[in-house]
Write an enzyme that holds these catalytic residues in place. Structure first.
Site, PDB file in Angstrom:
ATOM      1  N   CYS A   1       0.843  -1.196   0.000  1.00  0.00           N
ATOM      2  CA  CYS A   1       0.000   0.000   0.000  1.00  0.00           C
ATOM      3  C   CYS A   1       0.874   1.240   0.000  1.00  0.00           C
ATOM      4  O   CYS A   1       2.110   1.159   0.037  1.00  0.00           O
ATOM      5  CB  CYS A   1      -0.941   0.013   1.202  1.00  0.00           C
ATOM      6  SG  CYS A   1      -0.109   0.227   2.788  1.00  0.00           S
TER       7      CYS A   1
ATOM      8  N   CYS B   1       3.658   1.760   2.571  1.00  0.00           N
ATOM      9  CA  CYS B   1       4.946   1.095   2.311  1.00  0.00           C
ATOM     10  C   CYS B   1       5.864   2.013   1.508  1.00  0.00           C
ATOM     11  O   CYS B   1       7.026   2.222   1.871  1.00  0.00           O
ATOM     12  CB  CYS B   1       4.720  -0.206   1.542  1.00  0.00           C
ATOM     13  SG  CYS B   1       3.686  -1.411   2.382  1.00  0.00           S
TER      14      CYS B   1
ATOM     15  N   ASP C   1       7.454  28.453 -32.593  1.00  0.00           N
ATOM     16  CA  ASP C   1       8.516  28.878 -33.489  1.00  0.00           C
ATOM     17  C   ASP C   1       8.004  28.738 -34.922  1.00  0.00           C
ATOM     18  O   ASP C   1       7.120  27.911 -35.197  1.00  0.00           O
ATOM     19  CB  ASP C   1       9.752  28.007 -33.264  1.00  0.00           C
ATOM     20  CG  ASP C   1      10.868  28.332 -34.235  1.00  0.00           C
ATOM     21  OD1 ASP C   1      11.157  29.531 -34.394  1.00  0.00           O
ATOM     22  OD2 ASP C   1      11.417  27.399 -34.840  1.00  0.00           O
TER      23      ASP C   1
END
Length: 755
Positions: free
Chosen positions: A32, A35, A435
């Protein structure tokens, strides 16, 4: 595409970034978000560790550290001391790792055993809800069936809880182990005391099996999250036909070496990156760019591994093999992005760090409260429901699963995102600066006119080609190509210096050659006033004029034409439809810029013309100061400062190395439709992340109080918890429905799915 993968890694190929080193670890045993939060915390405390990021969904950790202070072995030991398995990953794992496959095999076996043992107990539980059909299994049989489920099938929860508590980080395993153990132990005590009520063997077994079912579904869903890139890897050519001593030899692709001549027959996958030596063919590069239209290749053309040769055989020389190929480097880039975190995950991470202790506190409070109000048995049932219903997994999976699917899906369509932060920022932009050359236009200029004052067009063109011979700038390439096409052998120029945004200078026969725009000539003290009218007509037609001077004397000018991409006008319209302000910025003169803008559907006030490279970043800064979140899209060296200044930079696939290195998202398709889809993908991914986080937080905020007040039984709590994390991952997988806004027939992504 030619330069797109030159700088996909942050630092060198060995994982170094400046004086620091980056290592990737495969982590085993996480269940989970608590952890992953604990591992990050322990790694962050270690001396020499500069940054640690743990991805629960990918079961990986990325750690940047100072090699003179701490080693990768030390980092592995820290993770192991925290209570988890760890090993260093040398190469990206886009499929399931061997340890993941083994873990899944054990999990599935445990689930099957759990189903077999729990089925009679589940039938007993269901019968109690059917009037007149309730039955009760013998007590000894209930205990016989529940015991192996509790201590063998559910052993993973005890093992995980032990390691978590030893590491000082209670996680989901602690909640499950406590909840099911409480139900089982209470039932066992009731059996010993020969009590007829208070048996919860069925609840303990069903909860364990339901949670295992959730883990099985979650594992398969997480594996599907990386399916896109795993499919790309699997479609690489396994063998190559190389020419050795004049003979054709079939060898494994891994055995091809740089310099080998490779023969590729019609319909075959090209095994390595290379340059065509002989033959003309069309190549399907959709594996890399997402563009389904074949690309024509002839002698001198670059080709890439895993792309598909067309209807004619060709012979090529291998230039990049193995981990150096374009696809391999793209895979590494995507792998790193899938392991990254978006800033939006920070709140979930903070909550995850204290989630389990809070749930333990709520369960204890509920137990005490119900003991006073209803007695021991209702208190026990309520506490078990609270422990089991809480789901920290969904918090940890909410963001990384969406990023994994989103970045993988983007890669299928030629959108390479360098990390979760870039993916999150892209959805916030309110203005896009484009550009001109190579972005709005094709960037493949052609010489349209050579105007010589004294009529000596040969001299003017020869000198211009001489200083542009080695140039990679579109203008230089066009002039050199034009000269070669007329059989000219340009003179050798020395001291050639590129003047970004202006032109180029050099020397021929000891005399200075200047080739550039009017500003460069004036800076060199050479007047162009006499020929302004002649040049103005070309500029009005949208052509770029490059003035030429030799030995301080004006020779004339070369007019070049660039074609607006077919997709630019529609893409700009699509960007506006997304609510974005669109601007074009260029160092070209105003007349030429306005002509291009008109074709692309831009208004005069949306064009910034005659902007020097050093000023491009300032224009971006001005837009940011006006309150815009700015995205800059470019492809050249002179775009790098603006790309860095923008909130997020987009680099076109045909761009220069430095532009690609500076940008946050690379567009392999090389046209503005990729930019549209990148913004759409970012918005779709962030929408899924918000939905996931809303569900993860909302589920726990609602489910835990309901359980604490006795409205949720332990079995329903177990099922809800199991399905909570699965729902988050499944919602993320819906991102696989993402398609380009204007997809072409037989698109690469569709072919991959059929494959």
């Amino acid at each position: 595409m030619d330069e797109i993968v030159a700088h996909v890694e942050d630092g060198n190929a060995d994982g170094r970034s400046g004086g620091n080193t980056r290592v990737e670890l495969a982590i085993g045993g996480m269940t989970c978000a608590s952890c992953s939060a604990r591992i990050e915390k322990n790694l962050g405390r270690a001396g020499g560790v500069l940054r640690a990021s743990v991805n629960l969904a990918a079961e990986k950790a990325t750690v940047e550290f100072a090699p003179g202070v701490i080693s990768s072995d030390d980092i592995v030991r820290i993770v192991e001391k925290t209570g988890y398995d760890a090993r260093v990953i040398d190469e990206p794992d886009l499929g399931e790792r061997e340890d993941q496959l083994e873990a899944y095999g054990r999990l599935r076996a445990a689930f099957v055993a759990g189903v077999a043992l729990t089925a009679p107990l589940f039938a007993q539980m269901v019968s109690s809800f059917v009037p007149g059909h309730a039955f009760m299994l013998p007590v000894w049989l209930q205990m016989t069936l529940a015991t192996p489920v509790q201590f063998i099938v559910g052993w993973r929860f005890y093992r995980g809880a032990f390691h978590a508590l030893r590491g000082g980080a209670p996680n989901m395993d602690v909640l499950v182990a406590l909840g099911t153990s409480a139900a089982y132990v209470f039932s066992a005590v009731a059996v010993v005391l020969r009590l007829r009520s208070g048996l919860y063997f069925d609840s303990a077994a069903v909860i364990t099996t339901l949670i295992l079912m959730g883990k099985v579904l979650e594992h398969r869903a997480k594996a599907n999250a990386v399916r896109s890139m795993r499919t790309l890897v699997q479609l690489q050519a396994k063998q190559a036909c190389v020419l050795r001593d004049g003979a054709e030899v079939l060898i494994a692709t891994d055995d091809v070496r740089v310099g080998d001549e490779v023969l590729v027959r019609p319909g075959e996958r090209i095994p390595v990156d290379g340059v065509v030596l002989a033959g003309e063919t069309d190549v399907d590069e959709s594996m890399l760019t997402g563009e389904s239209m074949p690309v024509h290749k002839a002698a001198g053309s670059a080709v890439y591994g895993a792309t598909v040769n067309g209807s004619a055989a060709c012979r090529l020389r291998a230039t990049k093999v193995g981990r150096d190929t374009a696809l391999a480097q793209i895979i590494r880039m995507v792998d790193e992005a899938q392991g990254s975190k978006a800033p939006v995950q920070q709140l979930a991470d903070r909550v995850s760090g204290i989630f389990v202790p809070i749930i333990l506190g709520v369960a204890a409070a509920a137990f005490l409260g119900w003991t006073l109000l209803g007695g021991f048995v209702p208190a026990l049932v309520t506490a078990v429901a609270v422990l089991v219903v809480a789901c920290p997994c969904s918090l940890g999976l909410a963001t990384p699963t969406a990023i994994m699917v989103g970045t993988g899906r983007g890669a299928e369509y030629g959108i390479l995102v360098k990390g979760g932060q870039a993916l999150e920022m892209a959805h916030k932009i309110t203005a896009v600066v484009l550009d001109k050359t190579g972005t709005v236009t094709r960037g493949t200029l052609e010489v349209a006119d050579v105007f010589a004052l004294d009529g000596d067009r040969q001299l003017l063109l020869s000198l211009a080609a001489g200083v542009e011979r080695q140039s990679e700038h579109p203008i230089g390439v066009a002039i050199a190509k034009y000269a070669r096409g007329r059989g000219m052998t340009p003179p050798t120029a020395s001291g050639v210096v590129a003047q970004p945004g202006y032109g180029v200078t050099g020397e021929v026969d000891g005399r200075r050659v200047v080739l550039g725009n009017r500003a460069l000539l004036e800076r060199e003290g050479i007047s162009t006033a006499a020929e302004t009218m002649a040049a103005a007509g070309r500029e009005a037609e949208g052509k770029t004029v490059m003035w030429a001077a030799f030995g301080g004397r004006l020779l004339g000018f070369i007019a070049l034409a660039d074609v607006v991409r077919e997709t630019s006008a529609q893409a700009i319209s699509d960007l506006r439809a997304l609510g974005l302000a669109v601007y074009m910025m260029t160092g070209d003169n105003r007349r030429a810029s306005q002509a291009v803008a008109q074709q692309a559907g831009l208004a005069p006030e949306e064009v910034f013309a005659e902007v020097r490279p050093e000023d491009k970043a300032q224009w971006v800064r001005k837009l940011r100061e006006q309150g815009h979140v700015v995205g800059m899209c470019g492809d050249g060296i002179n775009d790098a400062p603006a790309l860095a200044e923008a909130d997020i930079g987009f680099a076109m696939g045909s761009g220069a190395d430095v532009a690609l290195e500076t940008a946050d998202i690379a567009l392999l398709r090389g046209d503005l439709s990729g930019l549209v889809d990148a913004v759409r993908l970012s918005r779709a991914t962030m929408r899924k992340i918000r939905q996931n986080l809303f569900w993860a937080f909302g589920y726990n905020v609602l489910a835990v109080p309901l359980a604490a007040f006795g409205f949720v039984s332990p079995v329903i709590a177990g099922g809800a918890m199991a399905l909570s994390s699965v729902s988050v991952v499944t919602n993320s997988l819906l991102l696989r429905r993402f398609r380009p806004l204007r997809a072409l027939p037989a698109h690469a992504g569709e072919r991959l799915e059929r494959g």
